[in-house]
Scaffold this motif. Sequence first.
Motif, PDB file in Angstrom:
ATOM      1  N   ASP A  65       0.826  -1.197   0.000  1.00  0.00           N
ATOM      2  CA  ASP A  65       0.000   0.000   0.000  1.00  0.00           C
ATOM      3  C   ASP A  65       0.866   1.255   0.000  1.00  0.00           C
ATOM      4  O   ASP A  65       2.059   1.208   0.317  1.00  0.00           O
ATOM      5  CB  ASP A  65      -0.920   0.035   1.223  1.00  0.00           C
ATOM      6  CG  ASP A  65      -1.936  -1.096   1.210  1.00  0.00           C
ATOM      7  OD1 ASP A  65      -2.291  -1.559   0.115  1.00  0.00           O
ATOM      8  OD2 ASP A  65      -2.371  -1.522   2.301  1.00  0.00           O
ATOM      9  N   GLU A  66       0.238   2.356  -0.320  1.00  0.00           N
ATOM     10  CA  GLU A  66       0.873   3.675  -0.205  1.00  0.00           C
ATOM     11  C   GLU A  66      -0.058   4.579   0.579  1.00  0.00           C
ATOM     12  O   GLU A  66      -1.273   4.581   0.360  1.00  0.00           O
ATOM     13  CB  GLU A  66       1.155   4.279  -1.580  1.00  0.00           C
ATOM     14  CG  GLU A  66       1.821   5.654  -1.504  1.00  0.00           C
ATOM     15  CD  GLU A  66       2.230   6.201  -2.861  1.00  0.00           C
ATOM     16  OE1 GLU A  66       2.680   7.367  -2.901  1.00  0.00           O
ATOM     17  OE2 GLU A  66       2.093   5.488  -3.859  1.00  0.00           O
ATOM     18  N   LEU A  67       0.501   5.350   1.499  1.00  0.00           N
ATOM     19  CA  LEU A  67      -0.274   6.198   2.405  1.00  0.00           C
ATOM     20  C   LEU A  67       0.116   7.657   2.240  1.00  0.00           C
ATOM     21  O   LEU A  67       1.297   7.989   2.137  1.00  0.00           O
ATOM     22  CB  LEU A  67      -0.005   5.770   3.856  1.00  0.00           C
ATOM     23  CG  LEU A  67      -0.578   6.647   4.977  1.00  0.00           C
ATOM     24  CD1 LEU A  67      -2.103   6.554   5.004  1.00  0.00           C
ATOM     25  CD2 LEU A  67       0.016   6.228   6.324  1.00  0.00           C
ATOM     26  N   TRP A  68      -0.900   8.524   2.201  1.00  0.00           N
ATOM     27  CA  TRP A  68      -0.684   9.966   2.287  1.00  0.00           C
ATOM     28  C   TRP A  68      -1.376  10.465   3.537  1.00  0.00           C
ATOM     29  O   TRP A  68      -2.581  10.265   3.719  1.00  0.00           O
ATOM     30  CB  TRP A  68      -1.274  10.708   1.093  1.00  0.00           C
ATOM     31  CG  TRP A  68      -0.733  10.352  -0.246  1.00  0.00           C
ATOM     32  CD1 TRP A  68       0.351   9.590  -0.547  1.00  0.00           C
ATOM     33  CD2 TRP A  68      -1.293  10.760  -1.506  1.00  0.00           C
ATOM     34  NE1 TRP A  68       0.517   9.495  -1.899  1.00  0.00           N
ATOM     35  CE2 TRP A  68      -0.478  10.208  -2.523  1.00  0.00           C
ATOM     36  CE3 TRP A  68      -2.383  11.547  -1.868  1.00  0.00           C
ATOM     37  CZ2 TRP A  68      -0.739  10.403  -3.875  1.00  0.00           C
ATOM     38  CZ3 TRP A  68      -2.639  11.750  -3.218  1.00  0.00           C
ATOM     39  CH2 TRP A  68      -1.827  11.187  -4.207  1.00  0.00           C
ATOM     40  N   LEU A  69      -0.631  11.157   4.390  1.00  0.00           N
ATOM     41  CA  LEU A  69      -1.203  11.826   5.559  1.00  0.00           C
ATOM     42  C   LEU A  69      -1.257  13.325   5.289  1.00  0.00           C
ATOM     43  O   LEU A  69      -0.287  13.911   4.817  1.00  0.00           O
ATOM     44  CB  LEU A  69      -0.353  11.554   6.803  1.00  0.00           C
ATOM     45  CG  LEU A  69      -0.228  10.094   7.234  1.00  0.00           C
ATOM     46  CD1 LEU A  69       0.775   9.975   8.394  1.00  0.00           C
ATOM     47  CD2 LEU A  69      -1.582   9.527   7.644  1.00  0.00           C
ATOM     48  N   PHE A  70      -2.377  13.943   5.590  1.00  0.00           N
ATOM     49  CA  PHE A  70      -2.593  15.351   5.289  1.00  0.00           C
ATOM     50  C   PHE A  70      -2.332  16.197   6.541  1.00  0.00           C
ATOM     51  O   PHE A  70      -2.847  15.866   7.626  1.00  0.00           O
ATOM     52  CB  PHE A  70      -4.038  15.584   4.830  1.00  0.00           C
ATOM     53  CG  PHE A  70      -4.378  14.977   3.491  1.00  0.00           C
ATOM     54  CD1 PHE A  70      -4.982  15.752   2.513  1.00  0.00           C
ATOM     55  CD2 PHE A  70      -4.101  13.652   3.207  1.00  0.00           C
ATOM     56  CE1 PHE A  70      -5.311  15.200   1.271  1.00  0.00           C
ATOM     57  CE2 PHE A  70      -4.422  13.091   1.978  1.00  0.00           C
ATOM     58  CZ  PHE A  70      -5.023  13.867   1.010  1.00  0.00           C
ATOM     59  N   ALA A  81      -6.499  10.921   5.685  1.00  0.00           N
ATOM     60  CA  ALA A  81      -5.477  10.108   5.031  1.00  0.00           C
ATOM     61  C   ALA A  81      -6.061   9.476   3.781  1.00  0.00           C
ATOM     62  O   ALA A  81      -7.271   9.250   3.691  1.00  0.00           O
ATOM     63  CB  ALA A  81      -4.968   9.015   5.985  1.00  0.00           C
ATOM     64  N   SER A  82      -5.219   9.204   2.804  1.00  0.00           N
ATOM     65  CA  SER A  82      -5.661   8.494   1.605  1.00  0.00           C
ATOM     66  C   SER A  82      -4.734   7.304   1.367  1.00  0.00           C
ATOM     67  O   SER A  82      -3.546   7.338   1.700  1.00  0.00           O
ATOM     68  CB  SER A  82      -5.689   9.420   0.389  1.00  0.00           C
ATOM     69  OG  SER A  82      -4.432  10.023   0.181  1.00  0.00           O
ATOM     70  N   TYR A  83      -5.300   6.262   0.776  1.00  0.00           N
ATOM     71  CA  TYR A  83      -4.628   4.972   0.674  1.00  0.00           C
ATOM     72  C   TYR A  83      -4.698   4.480  -0.777  1.00  0.00           C
ATOM     73  O   TYR A  83      -5.745   4.542  -1.422  1.00  0.00           O
ATOM     74  CB  TYR A  83      -5.305   3.945   1.582  1.00  0.00           C
ATOM     75  CG  TYR A  83      -5.515   4.409   3.002  1.00  0.00           C
ATOM     76  CD1 TYR A  83      -4.680   3.975   4.032  1.00  0.00           C
ATOM     77  CD2 TYR A  83      -6.560   5.275   3.333  1.00  0.00           C
ATOM     78  CE1 TYR A  83      -4.873   4.399   5.342  1.00  0.00           C
ATOM     79  CE2 TYR A  83      -6.758   5.696   4.634  1.00  0.00           C
ATOM     80  CZ  TYR A  83      -5.908   5.260   5.635  1.00  0.00           C
ATOM     81  OH  TYR A  83      -6.106   5.684   6.932  1.00  0.00           O
ATOM     82  N   ASN A 107      -6.131  13.970  -5.193  1.00  0.00           N
ATOM     83  CA  ASN A 107      -4.962  13.357  -5.824  1.00  0.00           C
ATOM     84  C   ASN A 107      -3.810  14.336  -5.976  1.00  0.00           C
ATOM     85  O   ASN A 107      -2.652  13.931  -6.108  1.00  0.00           O
ATOM     86  CB  ASN A 107      -5.332  12.835  -7.215  1.00  0.00           C
ATOM     87  CG  ASN A 107      -6.517  11.905  -7.194  1.00  0.00           C
ATOM     88  OD1 ASN A 107      -7.644  12.373  -7.039  1.00  0.00           O
ATOM     89  ND2 ASN A 107      -6.292  10.612  -7.340  1.00  0.00           N
ATOM     90  N   LEU A 108      -4.118  15.641  -5.969  1.00  0.00           N
ATOM     91  CA  LEU A 108      -3.077  16.654  -6.140  1.00  0.00           C
ATOM     92  C   LEU A 108      -2.454  17.095  -4.823  1.00  0.00           C
ATOM     93  O   LEU A 108      -1.655  18.035  -4.806  1.00  0.00           O
ATOM     94  CB  LEU A 108      -3.657  17.871  -6.873  1.00  0.00           C
ATOM     95  CG  LEU A 108      -3.985  17.653  -8.350  1.00  0.00           C
ATOM     96  CD1 LEU A 108      -4.642  18.890  -8.943  1.00  0.00           C
ATOM     97  CD2 LEU A 108      -2.730  17.295  -9.144  1.00  0.00           C
ATOM     98  N   TYR A 109      -2.787  16.429  -3.726  1.00  0.00           N
ATOM     99  CA  TYR A 109      -2.243  16.876  -2.435  1.00  0.00           C
ATOM    100  C   TYR A 109      -0.704  16.920  -2.423  1.00  0.00           C
ATOM    101  O   TYR A 109      -0.132  17.932  -1.986  1.00  0.00           O
ATOM    102  CB  TYR A 109      -2.748  16.000  -1.288  1.00  0.00           C
ATOM    103  CG  TYR A 109      -2.192  16.429   0.042  1.00  0.00           C
ATOM    104  CD1 TYR A 109      -2.651  17.587   0.661  1.00  0.00           C
ATOM    105  CD2 TYR A 109      -1.164  15.720   0.671  1.00  0.00           C
ATOM    106  CE1 TYR A 109      -2.130  18.019   1.870  1.00  0.00           C
ATOM    107  CE2 TYR A 109      -0.637  16.134   1.879  1.00  0.00           C
ATOM    108  CZ  TYR A 109      -1.122  17.290   2.475  1.00  0.00           C
ATOM    109  OH  TYR A 109      -0.588  17.713   3.666  1.00  0.00           O
ATOM    110  N   PRO A 110      -0.001  15.870  -2.865  1.00  0.00           N
ATOM    111  CA  PRO A 110       1.475  15.974  -2.849  1.00  0.00           C
ATOM    112  C   PRO A 110       1.991  17.153  -3.672  1.00  0.00           C
ATOM    113  O   PRO A 110       2.907  17.870  -3.246  1.00  0.00           O
ATOM    114  CB  PRO A 110       1.922  14.629  -3.441  1.00  0.00           C
ATOM    115  CG  PRO A 110       0.811  13.697  -3.133  1.00  0.00           C
ATOM    116  CD  PRO A 110      -0.438  14.532  -3.295  1.00  0.00           C
ATOM    117  N   PHE A 111       1.419  17.364  -4.837  1.00  0.00           N
ATOM    118  CA  PHE A 111       1.827  18.462  -5.712  1.00  0.00           C
ATOM    119  C   PHE A 111       1.586  19.810  -5.041  1.00  0.00           C
ATOM    120  O   PHE A 111       2.474  20.682  -4.990  1.00  0.00           O
ATOM    121  CB  PHE A 111       1.052  18.345  -7.025  1.00  0.00           C
ATOM    122  CG  PHE A 111       1.182  19.520  -7.952  1.00  0.00           C
ATOM    123  CD1 PHE A 111       2.406  20.134  -8.194  1.00  0.00           C
ATOM    124  CD2 PHE A 111       0.067  20.010  -8.632  1.00  0.00           C
ATOM    125  CE1 PHE A 111       2.512  21.204  -9.068  1.00  0.00           C
ATOM    126  CE2 PHE A 111       0.159  21.073  -9.510  1.00  0.00           C
ATOM    127  CZ  PHE A 111       1.393  21.674  -9.723  1.00  0.00           C
TER     128      PHE A 111
END
Length: 397
Positions: free
Chosen positions: A38-43, A63-65, A247-251
Amino acid sequence: MPKSKVTMGNILVFPLIDRLLQKIGFFKPNPKPLGPKDELWLFNNTAFRSPKNPNEWMTEFVASYFQFDTGDAASRNIADIIEKLGIVRGDAAERLVAERVELFLNIIQPGRTAELQIERGAGGKFFLGPAGSNGISSNALPFPSGSYHNGQFVSSTAVLPQGYGRGQLNGFETMTTVFAEPEGWGVVSDIDDTIKITHVLSHIDILKHTFALPAQAVPGMPEFFQNVLAPTLNNPVWFYVTASPYNLYPFLSRFIDDFGFPKGTIILRDLSWQEIEAFIYTSLTIGTEQYKIDRISKIHSWFPRRKMVLIGDSTQKDPEVYGEVARRWPGWVKTIYIRVVKGVDVNKEKDLNSVTRFERAFRGLDRALWSTFEDVSEIGSRLTAVVQADLAASQKA
């Protein structure tokens, strides 16, 4: 049996089938801990005092997974095609396109949960999830008791399973919480065409600025936020409310950091292309008014006694949103600034930038509450006057 391959076809089809089954009730994912594939993004988020217990801090954890790397091959193929068509040129530009496109192609993971470890303060853990059918979890949780103060930053990091990401971290397995007391100032700012050049009025330019071009700040905006807003408002709490998909959170998070904008909570639409209904142009242009009112309403519920500065632009519905917010909670909004965008679509801009449009959006409000600008240098003195007037009024009270 031959090993299955990740192709553009199954990236597009399989998630849509899963989502259709979930929507009609035939399939509901069971909660499952974050796994090695999996890949995790924490905001990043903001902690506020609980309205029920002023000694308790609360915050919303988002969070998104995703399935790790499932969009890599397809995104590189798309980038290669775009480069061969001459839309971008050179290996660096092609890599940039692949990186941005992959944010949309990695398959979402409904039902996932995650465990977070607080790195400072009183210590402790959080358990997030399970993610909904869109691969996002949102949990309003009390922060463990501790001695926190206004403006303090506290990091939390996910407890990762062995083998997670094949040893490659994306940088979003750690998040930052900023603590904000009930009183003081706050800033709510749009992103696209307010602080970041996107050209929302042009379908082609949206795609270029989202997928193909290095991020560009609106001239003067980083300096205005750093050198005018922050000191004049005595280090306010910051919210960036955008209609862009999550989906653009990292950017967008890197954009905020790279250009030196104050760290704050980025609030995005919880939509995915894998839900069929939403893609980049739709999410940026359709239904933005009610979406932003709903999100700013949540900010008001967290900080009803803060004094707010709202900053937006003329391309979408910021004037209408901010006008409604100011009418709904009189006194909460102290000033509104709208950047007038020109030179993208002259025909559309005639109506969007008209005095009639702004007067209609801000009907019933004191004319001194809102103003427009083309160059951000125009509003520094206006902000100072607003703060001084508010201070004088509070001293008389």
